[in-house]
Design a protein around this motif. Structure first.
Motif, PDB file in Angstrom:
ATOM      1  N   PHE A  56     -84.554  83.052 -30.141  1.00 51.40           N
ATOM      2  CA  PHE A  56     -83.183  82.443 -29.900  1.00 51.40           C
ATOM      3  C   PHE A  56     -83.395  80.899 -29.777  1.00 51.40           C
ATOM      4  N   LEU A  57     -82.601  80.253 -30.529  1.00 45.47           N
ATOM      5  CA  LEU A  57     -82.381  78.632 -30.193  1.00 45.47           C
ATOM      6  C   LEU A  57     -81.040  78.418 -29.671  1.00 45.47           C
ATOM      7  N   PHE A  58     -80.964  77.907 -28.398  1.00 45.21           N
ATOM      8  CA  PHE A  58     -79.800  77.238 -27.911  1.00 45.21           C
ATOM      9  C   PHE A  58     -79.802  75.892 -27.939  1.00 45.21           C
ATOM     10  N   CYS A  59     -78.650  75.320 -28.678  1.00 39.58           N
ATOM     11  CA  CYS A  59     -78.595  73.976 -29.032  1.00 39.58           C
ATOM     12  C   CYS A  59     -77.862  73.222 -27.970  1.00 39.58           C
ATOM     13  N   GLY A  60     -77.928  71.857 -28.441  1.00 41.50           N
ATOM     14  CA  GLY A  60     -77.210  70.683 -27.596  1.00 41.50           C
ATOM     15  C   GLY A  60     -75.605  71.188 -27.614  1.00 41.50           C
ATOM     16  N   GLY A  61     -74.852  70.152 -26.653  1.00 43.60           N
ATOM     17  CA  GLY A  61     -73.190  70.424 -26.847  1.00 43.60           C
ATOM     18  C   GLY A  61     -72.702  69.757 -25.768  1.00 43.60           C
ATOM     19  N   GLY A  62     -71.467  70.320 -25.430  1.00 46.13           N
ATOM     20  CA  GLY A  62     -71.005  69.549 -24.291  1.00 46.13           C
ATOM     21  C   GLY A  62     -71.308  69.991 -22.922  1.00 46.13           C
ATOM     22  N   ASP A  63     -70.561  69.353 -21.827  1.00 42.12           N
ATOM     23  CA  ASP A  63     -70.894  69.724 -20.479  1.00 42.12           C
ATOM     24  C   ASP A  63     -70.515  71.423 -20.048  1.00 42.12           C
ATOM     25  N   ILE A  64     -71.006  71.814 -18.976  1.00 41.12           N
ATOM     26  CA  ILE A  64     -70.952  73.130 -18.561  1.00 41.12           C
ATOM     27  C   ILE A  64     -69.734  73.051 -17.464  1.00 41.12           C
ATOM     28  N   THR A  65     -68.938  74.091 -17.486  1.00 37.38           N
ATOM     29  CA  THR A  65     -67.859  74.153 -16.356  1.00 37.38           C
ATOM     30  C   THR A  65     -68.607  74.183 -15.113  1.00 37.38           C
ATOM     31  N   PRO A  66     -68.272  73.353 -14.177  1.00 38.48           N
ATOM     32  CA  PRO A  66     -68.989  73.154 -13.058  1.00 38.48           C
ATOM     33  C   PRO A  66     -68.819  74.489 -11.734  1.00 38.48           C
ATOM     34  N   LEU A  67     -67.718  75.171 -11.953  1.00 39.17           N
ATOM     35  CA  LEU A  67     -67.522  76.670 -11.248  1.00 39.17           C
ATOM     36  C   LEU A  67     -68.719  77.488 -11.447  1.00 39.17           C
ATOM     37  N   LEU A  68     -69.259  77.394 -12.664  1.00 40.33           N
ATOM     38  CA  LEU A  68     -70.169  78.416 -13.020  1.00 40.33           C
ATOM     39  C   LEU A  68     -71.451  78.034 -12.462  1.00 40.33           C
ATOM     40  N   PHE A  69     -71.588  77.081 -11.769  1.00 42.79           N
ATOM     41  CA  PHE A  69     -72.995  76.696 -10.791  1.00 42.79           C
ATOM     42  C   PHE A  69     -72.474  76.358  -9.626  1.00 42.79           C
ATOM     43  N   GLY A  70     -71.422  76.846  -9.009  1.00 41.69           N
ATOM     44  CA  GLY A  70     -70.996  76.709  -7.714  1.00 41.69           C
ATOM     45  C   GLY A  70     -70.446  75.431  -7.396  1.00 41.69           C
ATOM     46  N   GLU A  71     -69.917  74.457  -7.964  1.00 40.80           N
ATOM     47  CA  GLU A  71     -69.183  73.159  -7.840  1.00 40.80           C
ATOM     48  C   GLU A  71     -67.861  73.090  -8.326  1.00 40.80           C
ATOM     49  N   GLU A  72     -67.149  72.152  -7.697  1.00 40.03           N
ATOM     50  CA  GLU A  72     -65.964  71.673  -8.664  1.00 40.03           C
ATOM     51  C   GLU A  72     -66.275  70.277  -9.228  1.00 40.03           C
ATOM     52  N   PRO A  73     -65.299  69.903 -10.042  1.00 39.08           N
ATOM     53  CA  PRO A  73     -65.390  68.936 -10.952  1.00 39.08           C
ATOM     54  C   PRO A  73     -65.620  67.490 -10.186  1.00 39.08           C
TER      55      PRO A  73
END
Length: 240
Positions: A56-73
């Motif tokens: 599997f190849l995971f490519c580049g792209g946009g930002d990750i939603t901060p809530l998914l790593f325990g933060e707010e924007p």
């Protein structure tokens, strides 16, 4: 038979799912058979992807939603897509559990880290110290931007050596490392430029874009070749 490589969709553009051509060509020239894996909100689809693909190849792209790593924007965060994030995180965790080879690039490396419980600096201005400008403005994406140092005992060092110059197109960086991950390359400003999972046969993430350097860099061709090689080295799945 060529190994089947799942190239995970980069994102959406005008209601179209897309993957940049350089990822596909880098897999093709390295001896793999690329298959684009679109976002499908279905656990059964993810399991079928896992069964069908050899790597599997995971490519580049946009930002990750901060809530998914325990933060707010925070200031500096770019556009996010939580549906894409959740799909890629679920797929990444499923892939890692199989021990099938996985190669992650730029955003893909950040997905790798978050899937393992790590965090992301939402903008490089939030990273401690005095970070370099990691969003180069060169005419060609193949041009190099800054130096990296690769850790002596890392798997990555076997493929690209101890030092080299890489391109750079990101404004977010890895913060706290995820479980069972190690930082295996750094820029001169201490930015983490590559991570790997030592307990996995081939699970490597890089912050730069080796697919853009494929034609000009023997090291980047070697990195892709090793990824494809590891898909061939995996023992066949048990029929039990």
């Amino acid at each position: 038979m060529k190994p089947k490589i799942g190239v995970v969709v980069c994102g959406f553009m005008d209601d179209r799912q897309f993957v940049t051509n350089t990822y596909i060509q880098s897999i093709r020239y390295s001896g793999g058979l690329p298959f684009i894996l679109p976002l499908i909100r279905s656990d059964s689809a993810i399991q079928e992807y896992i069964t069908f693909c050899d790597g599997f190849l995971f490519c580049g792209g946009g930002d990750i939603t901060p809530l998914l790593f325990g933060e707010e924007p925070k200031n500096g965060i770019g556009k996010t897509d939580i549906t894409l994030d959740l799909f890629q995180l679920r797929l990444m965790r499923a892939v890692l559990s199989t021990k099938k080879p996985v190669f992650s690039i730029c955003r893909g490396m950040q997905v790798f880290n978050v899937a393992c419980g790590g965090t992301i600096y939402q903008d490089i201005s939030l990273q401690p110290g005095r970070p370099l400008n990691h969003m180069q403005q060169s005419y060609s994406r193949a041009e190099v931007s800054h130096k990296i140092h690769v850790e002596k005992t890392s798997q990555l060092r076997k493929y690209i050596g101890s030092r080299m110059e890489v391109n750079s197109f990101h404004h977010q960086t890895v913060g706290m490392l995820g479980k069972n991950l190690v930082a295996c390359a750094h820029a001169t400003d201490k930015t983490i430029e590559a991570i790997e999972m030592p307990s996995h046969p081939f699970a490597i993430g890089v912050q730069w874009h080796p697919e853009c350097m494929y034609r000009t860099s023997p090291e980047m061709r070697e990195l892709f070749s090793e990824f494809i090689l590891h898909t061939r080295l995996r023992p066949p799945a048990s029929s039990d």
